[in-house]
Scaffold this motif. Structure first.
Motif, PDB file in Angstrom:
ATOM      1  N   UNK A 520     -18.008  -1.493  11.568  1.00 40.31           N
ATOM      2  CA  UNK A 520     -17.059  -0.409  11.826  1.00 40.31           C
ATOM      3  C   UNK A 520     -16.182  -0.682  13.036  1.00 40.31           C
ATOM      4  N   UNK A 521     -16.384  -1.829  13.709  1.00 35.96           N
ATOM      5  CA  UNK A 521     -15.443  -2.203  14.775  1.00 35.96           C
ATOM      6  C   UNK A 521     -15.318  -3.718  14.810  1.00 35.96           C
ATOM      7  N   UNK A 522     -14.133  -4.174  15.155  1.00 35.12           N
ATOM      8  CA  UNK A 522     -13.942  -5.624  15.273  1.00 35.12           C
ATOM      9  C   UNK A 522     -13.515  -6.300  13.971  1.00 35.12           C
ATOM     10  N   UNK A 523     -13.722  -5.666  12.843  1.00 37.47           N
ATOM     11  CA  UNK A 523     -13.329  -6.286  11.578  1.00 37.47           C
ATOM     12  C   UNK A 523     -11.868  -6.020  11.294  1.00 37.47           C
ATOM     13  N   UNK A 524     -11.426  -6.435  10.134  1.00 36.12           N
ATOM     14  CA  UNK A 524     -10.040  -6.117   9.791  1.00 36.12           C
ATOM     15  C   UNK A 524      -9.861  -5.970   8.280  1.00 36.12           C
ATOM     16  N   UNK A 525      -8.797  -5.246   7.942  1.00 37.99           N
ATOM     17  CA  UNK A 525      -8.410  -5.105   6.537  1.00 37.99           C
ATOM     18  C   UNK A 525      -7.030  -5.723   6.402  1.00 37.99           C
ATOM     19  N   UNK A 526      -6.892  -6.643   5.469  1.00 34.68           N
ATOM     20  CA  UNK A 526      -5.558  -7.207   5.210  1.00 34.68           C
ATOM     21  C   UNK A 526      -5.102  -6.700   3.851  1.00 34.68           C
ATOM     22  N   UNK A 527      -3.857  -6.272   3.781  1.00 29.59           N
ATOM     23  CA  UNK A 527      -3.365  -5.818   2.482  1.00 29.59           C
ATOM     24  C   UNK A 527      -2.094  -6.563   2.123  1.00 29.59           C
ATOM     25  N   UNK A 528      -1.912  -6.792   0.844  1.00 34.83           N
ATOM     26  CA  UNK A 528      -0.704  -7.457   0.371  1.00 34.83           C
ATOM     27  C   UNK A 528      -0.207  -6.746  -0.872  1.00 34.83           C
ATOM     28  N   UNK A 529       1.064  -6.378  -0.855  1.00 33.19           N
ATOM     29  CA  UNK A 529       1.703  -5.811  -2.030  1.00 33.19           C
ATOM     30  C   UNK A 529       0.959  -4.570  -2.551  1.00 33.19           C
TER      31      UNK A 529
END
Ligand SMILES: Nc1ncnc2c1ncn2[C@@H]1O[C@H](COP(=O)(O)OP(=O)(O)O)[C@@H](O)[C@H]1O
Ligand SMILES: O=P(O)(O)OC[C@H]1O[C@@](CO)(OP(=O)(O)O)[C@@H](O)[C@@H]1O
Length: 743
Positions: A520-529
């Motif tokens: 719940x901290x330090x991670x990331x979400x990458x989104x494309x299109x």
């Protein structure tokens, strides 16, 4: 008024009251009431008449009556005794407008010398030749001396119960009394386990429906229902999980959270069901994973408006209110055909939380009212090829294995798109899908049928992967027949190596990548299109979820005075019992959370919840309007008996469809769910424990989310007073415990 000089001129439609002569002089206190359960638009009863106080026959100066209850309107005023006569009539008109203005039929009503003249009669309003409205009329007049008036004002003030919680800010924290450290109060010899009561078993009907046999395999004659139970016994294909099956043991205890006082718990969520700590095998409850195509599940019915079919495809309106309904309607009217159906295709190496994430997303979308199903390719593979395939089956250079795996993936995809053609909205396609070749195959199969978004789960933390692998050996039916944990572990590691050799991260199409999102901290979400209402919501949900173990305590307020009188809604303070519960809850929370570094207490803005949490010290308290009880509109303050008697149609409509029924000028359960969505997101996001003190309907809706209960069941979930439901969120999903603090 209860004075010796009172004069009662009670004149109702049923006959005029007894009269007493005026011996006391003083003033004339007049109380007028009108009653009718039918309302006409925004027309409010008014009084106008011959004295300036009631407008001197000017309708724009008429006095509006106040609503005393759903059906009763009231107006009281005092006129000086020197008025020989007081003529008046009732009017119906909007409160702040003079048109339309409908005057009651018949002659003026008249007080003469303090006495009501003529016979009692209804107030009749004619709107046109056909339409009219009749009100019962209750008129009371008392001669009162100025002394009586003053005394009654004092009595009124003494009995008035203004909210006792005014002035408490929306966010507050009661500090600890001097000399008391958090968690060390003397009242803490409370043994929490003595209050533990059994949690209800998971809904039988729903669990069974969710785990139906994949249709395409059944059609192909691969197995019969009976075969399924034999071949894949550890997957709960045909039967619901029993409580015993759902006991959970978490491996590698030192790394995992173990709350104080935890005893047996029951899973209500996505995973569960291991046996004893040192026995490495357990039952896998495959909740929410299935491919129901032949038999319509109960949940599918609840999620569509009418179930009407149009050349095979049903009209897929979600069983939802507000934004969800608006977006669905817009999609149906404007969007390209394939946009009406969304496929979330999971991607990732084994033991990266794909099934976990898929099940959680399914639960969330269903709770919001979207028709959603979770298709697990592993289940197809086990049903077609058995549960005990070794790591070699998963080698990239094993052509038979590759073909067999692609075949079951295609079967599952076929089932999913066919279900969508029948009206299904969101399909969650759960497999590794770890090569671009496999993903291309899925893209081709989806063409013109649904929009695909890839959801890739990536984890770079070796410790977490190690823990996940151990969980897998315990949970997965693939290892149910392997008595030797170490042998299973080594085989799974080899399977992982095989996948890693072939793995190609997603780089094509629309995708969401969840990278190291466990804590719940330090991670990331990458989104494309990514665009559109639903994909946007899904991203927002995923950004806020994590696996940090923490409890969420749900409780209704202590019994209120309205609960005692069986009146719904309202804003009364606590009864004696309710106050006792507030004390017990304070002790409970103090003990249960004494080892927590942080926690917060959420209440509604109604005084019965604020007072219930009032004595809890040391944790911030937050008032949420969204946690207020379902708004009963015009029925607020009535008993169910009164509604049944006076508004039988409303009563029957609610009985027929309690989920969708909206109280006139109030809310439905679907409305409540809509307004609770930010609460759910915040509960998912929080990393510290939360105590939610709220109300029956609201807690039913919140509980249903965690317990994965279908929408239709929500209004009927038992939600007793003076009971705490502890939802434990963590790496194995959601588990539940219940404490009953009072008999
Ligand atoms: N985003 C994530 N990253 C890593 N591990 C996760 C994630 N989400 C859940 N998990 C953990 O992974 C464990 C195994 O998950 P599972 O869904 O069976 O894996 P997969 O389907 O990828 O084989 C779950 O029990 C959970 O504790
Ligand atoms: O939907 P139903 O079953 O009517 O239950 C909701 C009702 O529960 C009540 C009690 O009857 O809630 P609460 O006391 O928890 O605030 C009412 O205020 C509310 O209208």
């Amino acid at each position: 008024m209860g004075t010796s000089s009172s004069k009662n001129l009670d004149s109702s439609s049923h006959g005029s009251g007894e009269e007493k002569d005026d011996h006391g002089g003083g003033q004339l206190y007049v109380s007028l009431k009108m009653e009718n359960y039918n309302l006409k638009g925004d027309l409010v009863p008014h009084v106008y008449g011959s004295v300036p106080l009631v407008g001197s026959w000017d309708t724009s100066k008429a006095l509006p009556m106040e609503r005393e209850s759903t059906s009763m309107w009231e107006l009281s005023f005092v006129v000086p005794p020197n008025h020989e006569t007081l003529d008046f009539k009732f009017l119906l008109k909007p409160k702040y407008n003079n048109v339309p203005c409908i005057e009651e039929e018949g002659s003026n009503r008249q007080f003469m010398g303090g006495k009501l003249q003529g016979v009692a009669r209804l107030a009749v309003f004619k709107f046109n030749t056909e339409e009219m409205l009749e009100y019962q009329v209750f008129i009371k007049a008392n001669r009162v001396s100025p002394f009586d008036l003053a005394a009654s004002w004092r009595a009124y003030q003494e009995n008035l119960e203004p909210s006792t919680v005014r002035g408490i800010p929306d966010v507050s924290i009661n500090s600890l009394p001097e000399g008391v450290e958090n968690g060390s109060s003397t009242s803490l010899d409370l043994d929490l386990e003595q209050y533990l009561v059994p949690a209800p078993p998971t809904s039988v009907v729903y669990a069974a429906n969710l785990t139906e046999t994949p249709r395409s395999l059944k059609r192909g004659g691969v197995f019969s229902n009976a075969d399924v139970s034999i071949k894949d016994t550890s997957v709960s294909v045909d039967r619901p999980a029993t409580i015993k099956e759902m006991e959970v043991v978490i491996p590698d205890p030192p790394k995992l959270f173990s709350p104080p006082g935890m005893v047996e718990s029951k899973s209500v969520g996505t995973f569960s069901s291991l046996q004893k700590q040192d026995s490495y095998r357990g039952l896998y409850v495959d909740r929410g994973v299935g491919s129901p195509r032949l038999v319509k599940s109960a949940s599918a019915h609840t999620l569509t408006s009418g179930g009407k079919t149009d050349s095979g495809a049903k009209n897929s309106m979600p069983a939802a209110a507000g934004a969800v309904a608006a977006a669905a309607v817009a999609d149906q009217m404007l969007g390209p055909k394939e946009d009406m159906h969304l496929a979330i295709v999971l991607v990732g190496l084994p033991a990266r939380g794909k099934t976990f994430t898929a099940a959680k997303l399914t639960r969330y979308l269903r709770w919001l009212g979207h028709d959603t199903k979770h298709f697990n390719v592993g289940k197809y593979r086990r049903l077609k090829h058995g549960t005990n395939q070794s790591a070699d089956f998963f080698r990239g250079d094993n052509p038979e294995g590759m073909e067999a795996r692609n075949e079951v993936a295609a079967l599952a995809m076929d089932d999913m798109t066919a279900w969508m053609q029948e009206g299904g909205q969101v399909g969650i396609f759960d497999a590794t899908n770890s090569t671009s070749e496999r993903r291309n195959m899925l893209i081709k199969m989806a063409e013109g049928k649904c929009k695909i978004i890839f959801l890739e789960t990536i984890c770079n933390d070796r410790q977490i992967i190690e823990r996940n692998i151990r969980l897998k050996i315990q949970q997965s039916p693939d290892y149910a027949d392997e008595p030797d944990f170490e042998a299973g572990y080594q085989d799974f590691k080899r399977r992982l190596d095989n996948y890693e050799k072939m793995y190609e991260p997603v780089n094509e199409g629309s995708y969401i990548k969840m990278i190291d999102m466990v804590s719940g901290h330090g991670g990331q979400i990458q989104v494309n299109n990514i665009s559109g209402y639903l994909p946007g919501r899904i991203v927002f949900f995923l950004v806020n979820t994590h696996l940090t173990p923490r409890p969420i305590l749900l409780t209704r307020h202590g019994e209120s005075r309205d609960n005692v009188r069986t009146r719904i809604g309202g804003d009364t303070p606590l009864s004696g019992n309710g106050e006792l519960y507030a004390k017990k809850l304070t002790n409970f929370v103090e003990k249960r959370l004494k080892n927590e570094r942080a926690a917060s207490i959420w209440t509604s803005t109604l005084q019965r919840t604020i007072l219930t949490a009032n004595q809890i010290v040391g944790f911030p308290k937050i008032q949420w309007r969204a946690l207020d009880e379902i708004n009963a509109g015009v029925c607020d303050g009535m008993t169910y008996e009164e509604i049944k008697k006076n508004m039988p149609e409303e009563y029957e409509s609610r009985k027929k469809d309690k989920l969708r029924y909206r109280y006139p000028r109030g809310e439905s359960y679907l409305d409540v769910i809509q307004r609770l969505e930010p609460v759910i997101i915040e509960l998912e996001r929080q990393r510290a424990p939360v105590v939610v003190v709220s109300h029956q309907a609201v807690l039913r809706a919140l509980y249903a989310y965690f317990a994965d209960r279908p929408l239709q069941e929500i209004p009927h979930i038992e939600m007793p007073l003076h009971t705490i439901i502890e939802i434990q969120m963590g790496v194995t999903g959601v588990q539940e415990k219940r404490y009953k603090l009072m008999d």
